[in-house]
Enzyme design. Structure first.
Site, PDB file in Angstrom:
ATOM      1  N   HIS A 131       0.871  -1.186   0.000  1.00  0.00           N
ATOM      2  CA  HIS A 131       0.000   0.000   0.000  1.00  0.00           C
ATOM      3  C   HIS A 131       0.909   1.237   0.000  1.00  0.00           C
ATOM      4  O   HIS A 131       2.025   1.194   0.539  1.00  0.00           O
ATOM      5  CB  HIS A 131      -0.832  -0.055   1.296  1.00  0.00           C
ATOM      6  CG  HIS A 131      -1.918   0.955   1.404  1.00  0.00           C
ATOM      7  ND1 HIS A 131      -1.687   2.275   1.740  1.00  0.00           N
ATOM      8  CD2 HIS A 131      -3.259   0.843   1.262  1.00  0.00           C
ATOM      9  CE1 HIS A 131      -2.844   2.912   1.790  1.00  0.00           C
ATOM     10  NE2 HIS A 131      -3.814   2.079   1.494  1.00  0.00           N
ATOM     11  N   ASP A 208       2.948  -4.617   8.098  1.00  0.00           N
ATOM     12  CA  ASP A 208       1.765  -3.775   7.949  1.00  0.00           C
ATOM     13  C   ASP A 208       0.553  -4.703   8.124  1.00  0.00           C
ATOM     14  O   ASP A 208       0.191  -5.459   7.228  1.00  0.00           O
ATOM     15  CB  ASP A 208       1.795  -3.131   6.559  1.00  0.00           C
ATOM     16  CG  ASP A 208       0.515  -2.372   6.250  1.00  0.00           C
ATOM     17  OD1 ASP A 208      -0.431  -2.423   7.076  1.00  0.00           O
ATOM     18  OD2 ASP A 208       0.457  -1.734   5.183  1.00  0.00           O
ATOM     19  N   GLN A 211      -4.696  -5.236   6.987  1.00  0.00           N
ATOM     20  CA  GLN A 211      -5.700  -6.188   6.493  1.00  0.00           C
ATOM     21  C   GLN A 211      -5.639  -7.510   7.252  1.00  0.00           C
ATOM     22  O   GLN A 211      -6.516  -8.362   7.067  1.00  0.00           O
ATOM     23  CB  GLN A 211      -5.496  -6.459   4.991  1.00  0.00           C
ATOM     24  CG  GLN A 211      -5.647  -5.245   4.112  1.00  0.00           C
ATOM     25  CD  GLN A 211      -7.078  -4.704   4.083  1.00  0.00           C
ATOM     26  OE1 GLN A 211      -8.045  -5.412   4.346  1.00  0.00           O
ATOM     27  NE2 GLN A 211      -7.217  -3.422   3.785  1.00  0.00           N
ATOM     28  N   LYS A 234     -10.618  -0.478  10.342  1.00  0.00           N
ATOM     29  CA  LYS A 234     -10.792  -1.712   9.560  1.00  0.00           C
ATOM     30  C   LYS A 234     -11.138  -2.881  10.481  1.00  0.00           C
ATOM     31  O   LYS A 234     -11.457  -3.967  10.024  1.00  0.00           O
ATOM     32  CB  LYS A 234      -9.523  -2.008   8.763  1.00  0.00           C
ATOM     33  CG  LYS A 234      -9.235  -0.933   7.711  1.00  0.00           C
ATOM     34  CD  LYS A 234      -8.036  -1.260   6.884  1.00  0.00           C
ATOM     35  CE  LYS A 234      -7.445  -0.051   6.195  1.00  0.00           C
ATOM     36  NZ  LYS A 234      -8.040   0.271   4.907  1.00  0.00           N
ATOM     37  N   CYS A 371      -4.734   2.329  -3.693  1.00  0.00           N
ATOM     38  CA  CYS A 371      -3.496   2.863  -3.098  1.00  0.00           C
ATOM     39  C   CYS A 371      -2.338   1.884  -3.279  1.00  0.00           C
ATOM     40  O   CYS A 371      -1.513   1.695  -2.363  1.00  0.00           O
ATOM     41  CB  CYS A 371      -3.665   3.199  -1.623  1.00  0.00           C
ATOM     42  SG  CYS A 371      -4.852   4.488  -1.325  1.00  0.00           S
TER      43      CYS A 371
HETATM   44  C1  PLP Z   1      -2.428  -2.882   3.647  1.00  0.00           C
HETATM   45  C2  PLP Z   1      -2.778  -1.478   4.084  1.00  0.00           C
HETATM   46  N1  PLP Z   1      -1.810  -0.708   4.626  1.00  0.00           N
HETATM   47  C3  PLP Z   1      -2.067   0.539   5.050  1.00  0.00           C
HETATM   48  C4  PLP Z   1      -3.320   1.096   4.911  1.00  0.00           C
HETATM   49  C5  PLP Z   1      -3.547   2.494   5.395  1.00  0.00           C
HETATM   50  O1  PLP Z   1      -4.448   2.505   6.458  1.00  0.00           O
HETATM   51  P1  PLP Z   1      -5.030   3.877   7.041  1.00  0.00           P
HETATM   52  O2  PLP Z   1      -5.506   4.661   5.866  1.00  0.00           O
HETATM   53  O3  PLP Z   1      -6.101   3.455   7.964  1.00  0.00           O
HETATM   54  O4  PLP Z   1      -3.891   4.544   7.765  1.00  0.00           O
HETATM   55  C6  PLP Z   1      -4.341   0.346   4.328  1.00  0.00           C
HETATM   56  C7  PLP Z   1      -5.671   0.930   4.097  1.00  0.00           C
HETATM   57  O5  PLP Z   1      -6.324   0.647   3.109  1.00  0.00           O
HETATM   58  C8  PLP Z   1      -4.069  -0.981   3.927  1.00  0.00           C
HETATM   59  O6  PLP Z   1      -5.017  -1.751   3.385  1.00  0.00           O
END
Ligand code: PLP
Length: 413
Positions: A131, A208, A211, A234, A371
């Site tokens: 991401h 990270d 998910q 999430k 993203c």
């Molecule tokens: C794998 C992953 N990393 C990071 C993020 C970023 O999360 P946030 O926008 O809640 O900070 C997301 C959000 O879609 C994600 O799916």
């Protein structure tokens, strides 16, 4: 169209009860809403909404400062929320730093640990499916420090290719930062192998978990990583809060990030000393109400059990992938054992058009680059359609999606 009813979650009575806990799952005119965008953000159970309303109303006060009873109680509730996050992740409560979300947590690591520990000549290993939140903070760090970024490719099915990582990793690598579960392909990282690779060259491992935390049991002690990040929204909790978990000794060696109240030990114009972690990284009045909402979300999913959530999502993914493969002119991306998320493309139809037609059928999917633009480039598409599941989804949602796809095919001839 018949969808095999193979989705375990106990009984359909349980599924109905779970669904009834989520007031967001109906349309404005009272129809069932087939919400398949939990990968972007999860709907909230009434228990989280109630906890948030109480915290913002009858129980509201500041934390850590007040000498009156309400503030002392709120401080206890706020720190109890931290304890819940720690228990949920398998860490210690003094290792949990509240942040605005996963994005802020990764930026915090990049700007404190990264800025203090890395220098020109050092290298960071990311992967092609990350991401943007796990790419751009490191690029900003690279601009400031001169560190280099390497990108691990994917295997043919869309998992991070750890054979390639093994060939790429060198003693210059100081950090490996990978998604635990991909937000586009659902690919689940082989964490023990990734951590062993990082350890073999003395690099730190960041996972990270955005998910992963809502989809499977996570135990940072067993995973043996150095940093783990996730977002509350999430995990069926409020927006505006998430957490960084890091090993105690790693946090202790990290310099402060933002300055202000709450992160200090003593302030004078001659020099200021800082609080120990986690307070050192939590400048200013924290997200009090959101922390309490997050604790309620953890209680909610904890009562279902994350192993049951994982099995439920595996079954939903398997059913949807099988059905999509039986559907003419659909290409399905990612590995068959992906978790919670299915990306696909319908021949000759832009994902945005598909998403718009599905919306008319009360089916909500995500259409776009998610993203993850480097991954889109690798897949050779500007965008994908993505259905992502949560604890409230069942085979009716899949059937509605498939009906919508058939209708889209008819419209586009
Ligand atoms: C794998 C992953 N990393 C990071 C993020 C970023 O999360 P946030 O926008 O809640 O900070 C997301 C959000 O879609 C994600 O799916």
């Amino acid at each position: 169209m018949s969808v095999v009813s193979s989705v375990p979650f106990g009984s359909s009575a349980v599924e109905n009860r779970v669904r009834a806990d989520f007031p967001g799952l109906v349309t404005r005119d009272g129809q069932p809403w087939h919400y398949l965008d939990t990968g972007a953000t999860a709907q909230k159970p009434q228990a989280v909404i109630d906890a948030t309303v109480r915290a913002m109303g009858a129980d509201y006060a500041t934390v850590h400062r007040g000498v009156y009873g309400r503030s002392a109680e709120m401080t206890l509730a706020f720190e109890q929320a931290r304890r819940k996050v720690a228990q949920f992740l398998g860490g210690r409560e003094d290792e949990v730093v509240f942040t605005r979300g996963a994005t802020e947590a990764i930026n915090l690591v990049a700007q404190t640990w990264g800025q203090a520990s890395l220098k020109s000549g050092d290298r960071i290993l990311l992967s092609l499916l990350e991401h943007h939140s796990n790419i751009v903070p490191w690029q900003l760090l690279a601009e400031r420090t001169g560190v280099s970024i390497d990108v691990c490719p994917l295997d043919a099915e869309g998992r991070i290719d750890l054979d390639a990582a093994e060939r790429m990793i060198t003693p210059q690598h100081r950090l490996v930062s990978f998604a635990h579960v991909s937000n586009v392909l659902g690919s689940v990282l082989d964490v023990p192998r990734a951590v062993a690779l990082a350890r073999s060259v003395g690099a730190k491992m960041l996972l990270d978990g955005c998910q992963a935390v809502p989809r499977l049991p996570v135990d940072v002690a067993a995973l043996d990583c150095d940093f783990y990040v996730f977002s509350s929204h999430k995990l069926y909790g409020p927006t505006g809060i998430g957490a960084l978990w890091a090993r105690r000794e790693v946090l202790e060696a990290m310099p402060p990030w933002q300055g202000g109240g709450a992160m200090i030990d003593r302030v004078s114009f001659q020099g200021t000393t800082y609080a120990p972690p986690p307070a050192r990284f939590e400048a200013g009045t924290p997200a009090i109400v959101e922390a309490i909402g997050l604790a309620a979300a953890i209680d909610y999913v904890g009562a279902i059990g994350m192993a049951a959530v994982r099995d439920h999502e595996i079954a939903l993914v398997r059913t949807l992938r099988d059905e999509l493969r039986r559907t003419n002119s659909v290409k399905v991306f990612g590995p068959d054992d992906g978790l919670g998320v299915v990306s696909f493309a319908l021949d000759g139809v832009h994902p945005h058009d598909l998403g718009t037609i599905l919306d008319e059928e009360n089916v909500a999917i995500r259409a776009g680059h998610h993203c993850a633009q480097p991954l889109m480039e690798h897949l050779g598409v500007p965008a994908t359609a993505r259905a992502s599941f949560g604890i409230y989804n069942d085979e009716n949602d899949i059937a509605a999606l498939l009906r919508g796809i058939e209708r889209t095919k008819r419209i586009f001839g």
